[in-house]
Design a protein around this motif. Structure first.
Motif, PDB file in Angstrom:
ATOM      1  N   SER A 188       3.918 -13.521  -1.650  1.00 58.04           N
ATOM      2  CA  SER A 188       3.960 -12.607  -2.792  1.00 58.04           C
ATOM      3  C   SER A 188       4.249 -11.179  -2.381  1.00 58.04           C
ATOM      4  O   SER A 188       4.184 -10.270  -3.199  1.00 58.04           O
ATOM      5  N   PHE A 189       4.539 -10.944  -1.104  1.00 61.64           N
ATOM      6  CA  PHE A 189       4.924  -9.629  -0.627  1.00 61.64           C
ATOM      7  C   PHE A 189       5.838  -9.816   0.577  1.00 61.64           C
ATOM      8  O   PHE A 189       5.934 -10.908   1.139  1.00 61.64           O
ATOM      9  N   ILE A 190       6.509  -8.755   0.973  1.00 62.34           N
ATOM     10  CA  ILE A 190       7.466  -8.834   2.078  1.00 62.34           C
ATOM     11  C   ILE A 190       6.794  -8.389   3.360  1.00 62.34           C
ATOM     12  O   ILE A 190       6.217  -7.293   3.428  1.00 62.34           O
ATOM     13  N   GLN A 191       6.827  -9.216   4.380  1.00 65.37           N
ATOM     14  CA  GLN A 191       6.253  -8.880   5.668  1.00 65.37           C
ATOM     15  C   GLN A 191       7.263  -9.150   6.779  1.00 65.37           C
ATOM     16  O   GLN A 191       8.410  -9.518   6.525  1.00 65.37           O
ATOM     17  N   GLY A 192       6.831  -8.965   8.024  1.00 63.34           N
ATOM     18  CA  GLY A 192       7.711  -9.124   9.166  1.00 63.34           C
ATOM     19  C   GLY A 192       8.216 -10.554   9.316  1.00 63.34           C
ATOM     20  O   GLY A 192       7.564 -11.507   8.899  1.00 63.34           O
ATOM     21  N   TYR A 193       9.384 -10.673   9.921  1.00 64.25           N
ATOM     22  CA  TYR A 193      10.004 -11.975  10.112  1.00 64.25           C
ATOM     23  C   TYR A 193      10.373 -12.155  11.584  1.00 64.25           C
ATOM     24  O   TYR A 193      10.472 -11.192  12.342  1.00 64.25           O
ATOM     25  N   SER A 194      10.565 -13.400  11.979  1.00 67.41           N
ATOM     26  CA  SER A 194      10.926 -13.695  13.366  1.00 67.41           C
ATOM     27  C   SER A 194      12.423 -13.935  13.522  1.00 67.41           C
ATOM     28  O   SER A 194      12.999 -13.625  14.551  1.00 67.41           O
ATOM     29  N   ASN A 195      13.050 -14.534  12.544  1.00 67.51           N
ATOM     30  CA  ASN A 195      14.506 -14.571  12.476  1.00 67.51           C
ATOM     31  C   ASN A 195      14.878 -14.677  11.009  1.00 67.51           C
ATOM     32  O   ASN A 195      14.010 -14.775  10.146  1.00 67.51           O
ATOM     33  N   SER A 196      16.148 -14.644  10.713  1.00 68.39           N
ATOM     34  CA  SER A 196      16.578 -14.638   9.310  1.00 68.39           C
ATOM     35  C   SER A 196      17.560 -15.777   9.056  1.00 68.39           C
ATOM     36  O   SER A 196      18.636 -15.582   8.531  1.00 68.39           O
ATOM     37  N   SER A 197      17.162 -16.976   9.450  1.00 68.26           N
ATOM     38  CA  SER A 197      18.074 -18.112   9.301  1.00 68.26           C
ATOM     39  C   SER A 197      17.327 -19.334   8.792  1.00 68.26           C
ATOM     40  O   SER A 197      16.099 -19.401   8.824  1.00 68.26           O
ATOM     41  N   THR A 198      18.098 -20.289   8.321  1.00 69.06           N
ATOM     42  CA  THR A 198      17.545 -21.589   7.951  1.00 69.06           C
ATOM     43  C   THR A 198      18.481 -22.666   8.467  1.00 69.06           C
ATOM     44  O   THR A 198      19.688 -22.458   8.571  1.00 69.06           O
ATOM     45  N   GLN A 199      17.928 -23.807   8.847  1.00 66.80           N
ATOM     46  CA  GLN A 199      18.728 -24.939   9.314  1.00 66.80           C
ATOM     47  C   GLN A 199      18.493 -26.114   8.371  1.00 66.80           C
ATOM     48  O   GLN A 199      17.345 -26.493   8.116  1.00 66.80           O
ATOM     49  N   THR A 200      19.584 -26.666   7.847  1.00 67.86           N
ATOM     50  CA  THR A 200      19.494 -27.840   6.986  1.00 67.86           C
ATOM     51  C   THR A 200      20.378 -28.941   7.555  1.00 67.86           C
ATOM     52  O   THR A 200      21.564 -28.719   7.800  1.00 67.86           O
ATOM     53  N   PHE A 201      19.775 -30.107   7.761  1.00 69.29           N
ATOM     54  CA  PHE A 201      20.484 -31.250   8.350  1.00 69.29           C
ATOM     55  C   PHE A 201      20.554 -32.368   7.307  1.00 69.29           C
ATOM     56  O   PHE A 201      19.528 -32.756   6.730  1.00 69.29           O
ATOM     57  N   THR A 202      21.768 -32.887   7.074  1.00 73.60           N
ATOM     58  CA  THR A 202      21.950 -33.994   6.148  1.00 73.60           C
ATOM     59  C   THR A 202      21.844 -35.313   6.915  1.00 73.60           C
ATOM     60  O   THR A 202      22.648 -35.601   7.807  1.00 73.60           O
TER      61      THR A 202
END
Length: 811
Positions: A260-274
């Motif tokens: 519900s709020f913006i905090q620090g991140y470790s990376n900015s990616s997502t991986q989706t595998f079909t």
């Protein structure tokens, strides 16, 4: 899996549906197990005889009363599949729903999880005979979603977008183990759609304004938060509407973050595998970074990437979800290790405010309480990280130059001042700050490394390093001996002259002083690294949306009805009086200049109602007073100390609404907002910034700090021009963070989100001292870096000091 298409589709008329319902109600409800077996066998026999429609009909009836029969659901799914009927998926899903799964499993019932450690291996297999279009997704707590966006706008639950020039993301996987999801960045609207595992859509519209220059109120937001439906597996949103004008030009990207709020991140990616469609005994294995498909006795290597070690969340989705059994590496033991480094990195000249976590802070999570509930899912990992884990409330009492510390939880600990001031103990740490290749990098450790220095806050008056320092848990109030105290259930002192503030703080005993610049600077860095956010008001609004009588030229909060000896004042309804709320600290007077720091002027709103004409009726505490139309006024004053005492965690906020919510950070109440706090041992002279440590060593910052005299009379102008964009860097004084650039895309909603005022010309020889944190009516421009170099120590004019207060410290 292949679904065969035939022309014979089962079609039930409304009549046959009515018969079906009636039959179910009379024939099968309450029937014995023997009768149920007979009904199931009857359906099978009919199918064997080629009476397909009647067999399917009988099996539907059976499953209405025995919906958890996995075998029967799969059987009906098979029959419909052979018959080319799309209803087959419905019954395969039902079979998957009632299947029993291992604890470490993702499946139809548990589609998402928060990972406590890295994924080492897993297998994907059918749960109900097949999988269809199944995906497995891994994401950090932040990922970008605006790449390859589509033109068009979401309309409620419709799958089809309209034909406008709005921008809408493609569908992306969501983790429904989390309560909320937020989007920020290049947005000016937020229309959300969520899809569940059965392909059904739900809709949510956030009707706030986003990234508009025209307002600094909390109705104008930097990010949108939506509640994730329990069964959601994917989402999309319309985030940009070209018809909305005056939108701040945010630097880059649209980003999703859970919570519900913006905090620090470790990376900015997502991986989706079909996952390839599986059937029967087929399965996919992930092990040692490699993917393998096992089907019909053969092995096939899948050309998929290795799963990122920075993955926070894992989820599955698809037309028909199978079962994913997984193992993770052994979670790290939660123990305090002073040798670890915790850092953040962020672009130095950007409108973004979320920071990348670095060093040992990678994949760490920040959390806090809203009243008695956690704001987000998951613990606050900084509770096991030094120095945050050893910040604690205590009483500090000094007698005969000897310090006595009593910690919260001890039977002698008191918050009423009877056992000394209420303080927060902070243990010594080392800090490093660099600006390199356009990025700010800040790190803290319990041990000294190359490039790290003991934080100047821990330099004692004798020049030696102090093991601990202590900061007032509350704003300063003054007792009968003109001594500033840090005590609960008191009203903060305001209209404080600089010299008087310093001497009143020192009356507590040797080692006490007014909060100094180097200590406040240390608190800024502790807050930024823990939250991973440089825009503090996007995390905690604080008390920053009050009504301040003095700055209202129209004096909108005068009484409109006379009353003798009354505790009620009736006001006209307007945008200013609408800010008043039950529980507010207020004063009743005829002019702000008459206000004194006494109980006669310090009151609270007990109730607010409206009469038939929509006028506002305010009932207040204290002795009754005579109310005169057009002469008696009401104003908020800094909120009473101790409003957050009921929160049973060191960091939290009271849920009273944006800009009306007291908060505490690691036990320090209202670190910003409500009162602007005088800082000692720092000043500006001829635009040069000078500061000193407790041993008297003085330093001058070698950097150009902007000066300007624009006050709060033109909100739109100061929001565009005087919000902080970037910080200066002096390699000789690397820990000092003062503005180097204002405006240029910075606003109350972007970058640091705070206002800067250096109230002097470059030629002025007058020394100006500093107040920090923002006043109680400064809305989103009040925050951790809101600073005003405006206090003249030789002036007795309290007009500009109406909202200036104190916070004590002990070293």
């Amino acid at each position: 899996m292949n679904f065969k298409n035939k022309n014979s589709l089962l079609k039930l008329t409304s009549l046959s549906l009515s018969i079906l319902t009636a039959f179910s109600a009379t024939a099968l409800v309450g029937c014995s197990q023997t009768d149920a077996k007979a009904a199931l066998q009857k359906a099978k026999d009919l199918y064997e005889k080629g009476n397909i429609e009647e067999a399917e009909y009988q099996l539907v009836l059976y499953l209405q009363d025995f919906p958890s029969d996995i075998e029967a659901n799969i059987l009906l799914g098979d029959w419909y599949s052979t018959d080319g009927n799309d209803k087959s998926l419905v019954y395969y899903r039902k079979a998957a729903k009632y299947t029993e799964y291992d604890e470490n499993s993702l499946n139809y019932n548990t589609t998402s999880t928060l990972l406590s450690a890295n994924v080492q291996s897993f297998t994907v297999k059918p749960a109900a005979k097949y999988t269809k279009s199944m995906t497995v997704s891994f994401s950090s707590n932040l990922f970008q979603v605006d790449k390859d966006s589509e033109n068009g706008k979401i309309y409620k639950t419709d799958e089809q977008l309209d034909e406008s020039d709005c921008k809408t993301t493609k569908w992306f996987s969501v983790n429904n183990s989390q309560k909320n999801i937020s989007v920020y960045g290049k947005i000016n609207c937020a229309l959300w759609q969520f899809k569940n595992k059965d392909g059904e859509n739900t809709y949510y519209e956030d009707d706030a304004d986003f990234n508009s220059y025209s307002s600094i109120r909390y109705t104008n937001k930097a990010y949108s938060t939506a509640e994730i439906p329990e069964d959601a597996v994917s989402a999309r949103l319309t985030y940009y509407d070209p018809s909305k004008e005056d939108t701040i030009n945010v630097d880059e990207g649209v980003y999703i973050e859970y919570g519900s709020f913006i905090q620090g991140y470790s990376n900015s990616s997502t991986q989706t595998f079909t996952i390839p469609d599986l059937s029967n005994d087929d399965y996919v294995e992930y092990k040692d970074g490699k993917w393998t498909l096992y089907s019909n006795g053969t092995q096939t290597a899948l050309e998929f990437d290795k799963i990122s070690d920075n993955s926070f969340y894992m989820s599955v989705a698809g037309d028909l979800i199978g079962e994913l059994d997984y193992t993770t590496s052994e979670a790290a033991e939660n123990k305090v290790d002073k040798s670890k480094k915790y850092g953040i990195s962020y672009k130095a000249d950007s409108t973004r405010f979320a920071c990348k976590r670095t060093d040992d802070a990678v994949n760490m999570n920040f959390n806090y309480k809203i009243d008695d509930e956690w704001a987000n899912t998951g613990a606050n990992d900084f509770d096991n990280a030094y120095p945050w884990c050893e910040m604690k409330r205590c009483n500090v009492s000094v007698k005969d130059n000897k310090k006595t510390v009593t910690y919260e939880g001890d039977s002698n600990y008191k918050e009423d001042g009877s056992n000394g001031n209420v303080m927060v103990e902070i243990p010594k740490f080392y800090t490093k700050r660099t600006v390199k290749d356009g990025y700010e990098n800040i790190s803290i450790s319990g041990e000294k490394y190359d490039g790290y220095q003991v934080d100047p806050a821990f330099i004692g008056s004798d020049g030696k390093e102090a093991d601990h320092i202590y900061v007032g848990a509350y704003f300063g109030s003054i007792n009968e001996g003109d001594k500033i105290l840090s005590v609960s259930q008191t009203y903060p002192e305001v209209k404080m002259l600089y010299k008087n503030t310093l001497s009143a703080a020192e009356k507590n005993g040797k080692g006490y002083s007014e909060l100094d610049y180097v200590t406040y600077s240390a608190l800024q860095k502790l807050f930024m690294i823990e939250t991973g956010n440089i825009n503090s008001s996007s995390v905690f609004s604080g008390v920053t949306a009050d009504y301040y009588f003095y700055e209202d030229e129209n004096k909108s909060a005068f009484a409109i009805v006379d009353a003798e000896k009354s505790n009620t004042i009736i006001l006209g309804a307007n945008t200013f009086t609408s800010r008043l709320a039950e529980g507010d600290s207020i004063s009743i007077f005829s002019d702000w200049e008459e206000y004194k720091n006494t109980s006669e002027y310090q009151r609270e709103i007990e109730s607010i109602t409206r009469d038939s004409s929509k006028n506002i009726i305010v009932t207040f505490s204290g002795d009754p007073v005579d109310i005169k139309t057009g002469k008696t006024a009401i104003s908020n004053i800094p909120i009473k100390n101790g409003k957050t005492d009921g929160i049973d965690y060191c960091t939290g906020i009271t849920d009273r609404g944006n800009g009306k919510s007291p908060f505490k950070y690691r036990g320090i109440e209202n670190l910003y907002g409500s009162v602007m706090t005088i800082l000692s041992n720092a000043n500006f002279t001829k635009q040069e910034f000078n500061y000193s440590t407790a041993d008297g060593s003085t330093y001058t910052l070698n950097a150009d700090i902007p000066f300007q005299k624009e006050g709060f009379s033109d909100i739109d102008n100061i929001n565009r021009k005087y919000a902080i964009k970037s910080m200066a860097y002096d390699s000789d004084n690397p820990l000092v963070m003062l503005p180097s650039k204002l405006g240029n895309g910075a606003s109350a909603l972007t970058s640091y989100g705070d206002y800067w005022l250096q109230y002097s010309s470059s030629k002025s020889a007058t020394t100006r001292y500093i107040a920090i944190g923002g006043a109680n009516d400064n809305f989103q421009l009040a925050g951790l870096f809101h600073m005003r170099a405006m206090i003249d120590a030789d002036s007795n004019d309290t007009k500009e000091l109406n909202y200036i207060g104190s916070r004590i410290m002990y070293r």
